[in-house]
Scaffold this active site. Sequence first.
Site, short mmCIF file in Angstrom:
data_model
loop_
_atom_site.label_atom_id
_atom_site.label_comp_id
_atom_site.label_asym_id
_atom_site.label_seq_id
_atom_site.Cartn_x
_atom_site.Cartn_y
_atom_site.Cartn_z
N ASP A 1 -21.09 15.38 14.67
CA ASP A 1 -22.32 14.83 15.25
C ASP A 1 -22.16 14.90 16.77
OD1 ASP A 1 -20.76 12.66 16.01
OD2 ASP A 1 -21.98 11.15 14.98
N CYS B 1 -16.72 13.01 14.55
CA CYS B 1 -17.80 12.15 15.04
C CYS B 1 -17.17 11.24 16.09
CB CYS B 1 -18.50 11.40 13.91
SG CYS B 1 -17.55 10.12 13.07
N HIS C 1 2.33 13.10 -6.66
CA HIS C 1 1.12 13.00 -5.83
C HIS C 1 -0.09 13.58 -6.56
CE1 HIS C 1 3.81 11.69 -2.74
NE2 HIS C 1 4.49 12.81 -2.82
N HIS D 1 0.86 14.58 0.67
CA HIS D 1 0.70 13.59 -0.40
C HIS D 1 -0.71 13.52 -0.96
CE1 HIS D 1 4.44 10.95 0.75
NE2 HIS D 1 4.73 12.24 0.68
N THR E 1 -15.81 8.24 15.94
CA THR E 1 -14.54 7.66 15.48
C THR E 1 -13.88 8.47 14.37
OG1 THR E 1 -15.73 6.38 13.83
CG2 THR E 1 -15.33 5.30 15.96
C1 RB5 Z 1 -22.65 7.84 16.79
O1 RB5 Z 1 -23.05 7.06 17.86
C2 RB5 Z 1 -21.43 7.23 16.12
O2 RB5 Z 1 -21.82 6.08 15.41
C3 RB5 Z 1 -20.79 8.23 15.21
O3 RB5 Z 1 -20.40 9.32 15.95
C4 RB5 Z 1 -19.55 7.78 14.48
O4 RB5 Z 1 -18.62 7.23 15.34
C5 RB5 Z 1 -19.77 6.96 13.28
O5 RB5 Z 1 -18.84 6.60 12.56
#
Ligand code: RB5
Length: 150
Positions: A8, A65, A133, A98, A67
Amino acid sequence: MRIALGCDHGGFELKEVIKKHLEERNIEYMDYGTYSKESVDYPEYALKVAESIINGESDCGILCCGTGIGISIAANKVPGIRAAVVGDVFSARLCKQHNNANIICLGGRVIGPGLATMIVDEWLDAEFQGGRHQKRIDKVIEIEKKYSKK
Ligand code: RB5
């Protein structure tokens, strides 16, 4: 080997870094977007990459993304996908050895380009160890079957 890439807006810059790194390693990839920093919804890109693997168009995938978390949650809804959020090199190796993770998910707002490319290399170069595993993955598949609605 062909790798499916997706992200994203929060992972766009990191995906571009990873593309360059894969090119330097002569590893083929398919880029499923997004293609800019304009705000988009991560489940759409998680689905594109997950389906590319399930359909056999790609062998594995890398999703980015902000995180790595949201996009991993979405990808893991697709039966047969084992998407791991990875932020360190040890987990990068172990999620292949694993868990036989067929997607790694990286946080563009969490890790820098140097660590990200080390994680990618560690995961790509590790091998699934099978044995006990595989037995555990089989149990995960049983959970998928129990809750999949046809
Ligand atoms: C987008 O702002 C953010 O929420 C997305 O990139 C991600 O971190 C969601 O888990």
